[in-house]
Scaffold this active site. Structure first.
Site, PDB file in Angstrom:
ATOM      1  N   ASP A  47       0.758  -1.151   0.135  1.00  0.00           N
ATOM      2  CA  ASP A  47      -0.051  -0.006  -0.162  1.00  0.00           C
ATOM      3  C   ASP A  47       0.955   1.330  -0.018  1.00  0.00           C
ATOM      4  OD1 ASP A  47      -1.641   2.232   0.682  1.00  0.00           O
ATOM      5  OD2 ASP A  47      -2.566   1.218   2.160  1.00  0.00           O
TER       6      ASP A  47
ATOM      7  N   TYR B  15     -12.185  12.198  -4.846  1.00  0.00           N
ATOM      8  CA  TYR B  15     -10.968  11.903  -6.269  1.00  0.00           C
ATOM      9  C   TYR B  15     -10.667  13.078  -7.123  1.00  0.00           C
ATOM     10  CZ  TYR B  15      -9.493   9.788 -10.626  1.00  0.00           C
ATOM     11  OH  TYR B  15      -8.765   9.435 -11.757  1.00  0.00           O
TER      12      TYR B  15
ATOM     13  N   ARG C 129     -17.567   2.393 -15.352  1.00  0.00           N
ATOM     14  CA  ARG C 129     -17.161   3.214 -16.574  1.00  0.00           C
ATOM     15  C   ARG C 129     -18.204   2.934 -17.669  1.00  0.00           C
ATOM     16  NH1 ARG C 129     -10.764   4.663 -15.723  1.00  0.00           N
ATOM     17  NH2 ARG C 129     -10.648   2.484 -14.489  1.00  0.00           N
TER      18      ARG C 129
HETATM   19  N1  NAD Z   1      -8.457   5.183 -16.999  1.00  0.00           N
HETATM   20  C1  NAD Z   1      -8.580   6.360 -17.114  1.00  0.00           C
HETATM   21  O1  NAD Z   1      -9.522   6.810 -18.188  1.00  0.00           O
HETATM   22  C2  NAD Z   1      -7.795   7.285 -16.268  1.00  0.00           C
HETATM   23  C3  NAD Z   1      -8.318   8.769 -16.392  1.00  0.00           C
HETATM   24  C4  NAD Z   1      -7.611   9.713 -15.827  1.00  0.00           C
HETATM   25  C5  NAD Z   1      -6.971   9.424 -14.844  1.00  0.00           C
HETATM   26  N2  NAD Z   1      -6.563   7.938 -14.620  1.00  0.00           N
HETATM   27  C6  NAD Z   1      -5.534   7.808 -13.515  1.00  0.00           C
HETATM   28  O2  NAD Z   1      -4.555   6.644 -13.855  1.00  0.00           O
HETATM   29  C7  NAD Z   1      -4.343   5.951 -12.737  1.00  0.00           C
HETATM   30  C8  NAD Z   1      -4.672   4.304 -13.255  1.00  0.00           C
HETATM   31  O3  NAD Z   1      -6.197   4.200 -13.456  1.00  0.00           O
HETATM   32  P1  NAD Z   1      -6.732   2.800 -13.943  1.00  0.00           P
HETATM   33  O4  NAD Z   1      -7.705   3.277 -14.884  1.00  0.00           O
HETATM   34  O5  NAD Z   1      -5.540   2.141 -14.416  1.00  0.00           O
HETATM   35  O6  NAD Z   1      -7.267   2.274 -12.599  1.00  0.00           O
HETATM   36  P2  NAD Z   1      -7.141   0.889 -12.012  1.00  0.00           P
HETATM   37  O7  NAD Z   1      -8.127   0.942 -10.883  1.00  0.00           O
HETATM   38  O8  NAD Z   1      -7.388  -0.057 -12.958  1.00  0.00           O
HETATM   39  O9  NAD Z   1      -5.780   0.823 -11.434  1.00  0.00           O
HETATM   40  C9  NAD Z   1      -5.305   1.563 -10.337  1.00  0.00           C
HETATM   41  C10 NAD Z   1      -4.093   0.593  -9.546  1.00  0.00           C
HETATM   42  O10 NAD Z   1      -3.911   1.088  -8.387  1.00  0.00           O
HETATM   43  C11 NAD Z   1      -3.942   0.372  -7.323  1.00  0.00           C
HETATM   44  N3  NAD Z   1      -3.944   1.016  -6.143  1.00  0.00           N
HETATM   45  C12 NAD Z   1      -5.000   1.942  -5.456  1.00  0.00           C
HETATM   46  N4  NAD Z   1      -4.587   2.446  -4.250  1.00  0.00           N
HETATM   47  C13 NAD Z   1      -3.294   1.725  -4.011  1.00  0.00           C
HETATM   48  C14 NAD Z   1      -2.323   2.007  -2.896  1.00  0.00           C
HETATM   49  N5  NAD Z   1      -2.937   2.785  -1.921  1.00  0.00           N
HETATM   50  N6  NAD Z   1      -1.225   1.275  -2.895  1.00  0.00           N
HETATM   51  C15 NAD Z   1      -1.041   0.522  -3.930  1.00  0.00           C
HETATM   52  N7  NAD Z   1      -1.669   0.394  -5.047  1.00  0.00           N
HETATM   53  C16 NAD Z   1      -3.010   0.954  -5.095  1.00  0.00           C
HETATM   54  C17 NAD Z   1      -5.243  -0.622  -7.668  1.00  0.00           C
HETATM   55  O11 NAD Z   1      -5.053  -1.672  -7.020  1.00  0.00           O
HETATM   56  C18 NAD Z   1      -5.103  -0.462  -9.084  1.00  0.00           C
HETATM   57  O12 NAD Z   1      -4.130  -1.851  -9.553  1.00  0.00           O
HETATM   58  C19 NAD Z   1      -5.063   6.382 -11.594  1.00  0.00           C
HETATM   59  O13 NAD Z   1      -4.382   7.179 -10.952  1.00  0.00           O
HETATM   60  C20 NAD Z   1      -6.212   7.490 -12.085  1.00  0.00           C
HETATM   61  O14 NAD Z   1      -6.470   8.165 -11.413  1.00  0.00           O
HETATM   62  C21 NAD Z   1      -7.075   7.112 -15.328  1.00  0.00           C
END
Ligand code: NAD
Length: 330
Positions: free
Chosen positions: A60, A149, A190
């Site tokens: 974490d 968020y 989503r």
């Molecule tokens: N997918 C999109 O369209 C999008 C758009 C804007 C921003 N983002 C950003 O990109 C990043 C990844 O998004 P995603 O779509 O892959 O989401 P996701 O939920 O698939 O991936 C996020 C990952 O972070 C891990 N995580 C969360 N809290 C944690 C912690 N405290 N310690 C360790 N690991 C932790 C989760 O287990 C997960 O594997 C995020 O920061 C998100 O805000 C994504």
């Protein structure tokens, strides 16, 4: 000893993080993947486990981060990312965007590493300016349900910029707009996986609101290229990366029905609170500074994404939850 560049990727088992691991492995980096699996899955990265230039820490990042040895780059991508996730785990979301990034910045400072944060179009909130340029400061309700968020991400930008200004850390801020592709979770809330999941299960497609709200979807490979270029640029201000091709959710539902060849209906439900009505990036900066533009149009990206979802087992398709919240939420 080899002289591979060493990169730490937090959130590595998630949708974007896992694609980043693939890309940096392909570029012959030593990848240190970190994730506590709260919304991510080991399945997304298990193909990398046999590689000698890949390691995984189940950790974490809001608690603490320790990485032995040198580090050249840090990508802080850990964070719940979909509304369904961050509304269920609001405190963890705020912590990873504040304590988590603080830990990453401390590590970057100690190791002399370059750091990039995954920011988001949500820093613009429900925008009054359209399309959104990086100069727009946003329209966010700090105490609304999405505030956990949006404000975490805004704080993350602020502390990252402070480390850049006061400690001279080399930092990058990418503002990611809606991205899609293989490894998204079917019911993460989503719209794109929601529609495809409903179509594959033979359910009607649910639109929240009247369907006139717009989104613009970027295919994951395009985003990863944008991240790669920004990381290696000398630019320290925020950069929007996304696909400006905007579509209304109503028209998008029709596209999915056509793609999946199903004869489902569209049904309508109330719009969630503070749901943004319009989303479209202005990518002038990305074009000018990074020479980046999206290359994969929605027709092609959807074809590839649909092929992935179609390959899932019936059990996976019908699973109610695609996360590990039970372990974390009492
Ligand atoms: N997918 C999109 O369209 C999008 C758009 C804007 C921003 N983002 C950003 O990109 C990043 C990844 O998004 P995603 O779509 O892959 O989401 P996701 O939920 O698939 O991936 C996020 C990952 O972070 C891990 N995580 C969360 N809290 C944690 C912690 N405290 N310690 C360790 N690991 C932790 C989760 O287990 C997960 O594997 C995020 O920061 C998100 O805000 C994504």
């Amino acid at each position: 000893m080899n002289n591979r560049k060493r990169i730490l990727i937090t959130g590595a088992a998630g949708f974007l993080g896992s694609h980043l691991c693939d890309r940096f492995i392909k570029e012959d980096y030593h990848v240190i993947a970190m994730d506590n699996l709260i919304t991510g899955r080991l399945k997304n990265i298990e193909h990398l486990f046999p590689l000698e230039n890949f390691e995984f820490y189940n950790q974490d990042v809001s608690t603490f981060i320790h990485v032995p040895g040198d580090l050249d780059y840090i990508l802080h991508f850990a964070s719940p990312a979909s509304p369904i996730d961050y509304l269920k785990i609001p405190i963890q979301t705020l912590k990873v965007g504040s304590l988590g990034i603080h830990n990453c910045l401390g590590l970057a400072k100690a190791k002399g590493a370059r750091l990039m944060i995954a920011s988001t179009s949500e820093v613009y909130g429900d925008p009054e300016v359209h399309p959104q340029t990086e100069e727009y400061w946003g329209h966010v309700n700090p105490i609304g349900p999405r505030g956990v968020y949006d404000e975490a991400k805004r704080f993350q930008e602020a502390i990252t910029m402070a480390y850049h200004t006061y400690h001279g850390l080399d930092t990058k801020i990418i503002r990611i707009f809606n991205t899609y592709g293989p490894r998204m979770r079917l019911n993460d809330g989503r719209v794109l996986p929601a529609f495809i999941g409903q179509a594959l299960r033979g359910e009607d497609l649910t639109i929240f609101g009247d369907g006139s709200q717009t989104r613009s979807f970027c295919y994951v490979d395009d985003l990863v290229e944008g991240i790669y270029r920004l990381l290696h640029s000398d630019y320290n201000q925020p950069v929007n990366v996304g696909n400006p091709d905007e579509i209304s959710i109503g028209d998008f539902a029709e596209e999915i029905i056509k793609l999946t060849g199903t004869d489902q209906k569209v049904i309508y439900q109330d719009l969630p609170v503070n749901d943004p009505k319009q989303r479209q990036p202005d990518i002038t900066k990305a074009i000018k500074i990074l020479g980046w533009e999206p290359k994969i149009d929605r027709a092609e990206g959807l074809k590839r994404t649909y092929a992935y979802f179609k390959s899932l087992s019936t059990e996976e398709l019908n699973k109610k939850e695609h996360n590990n919240f039970d372990k974390y939420v009492k």
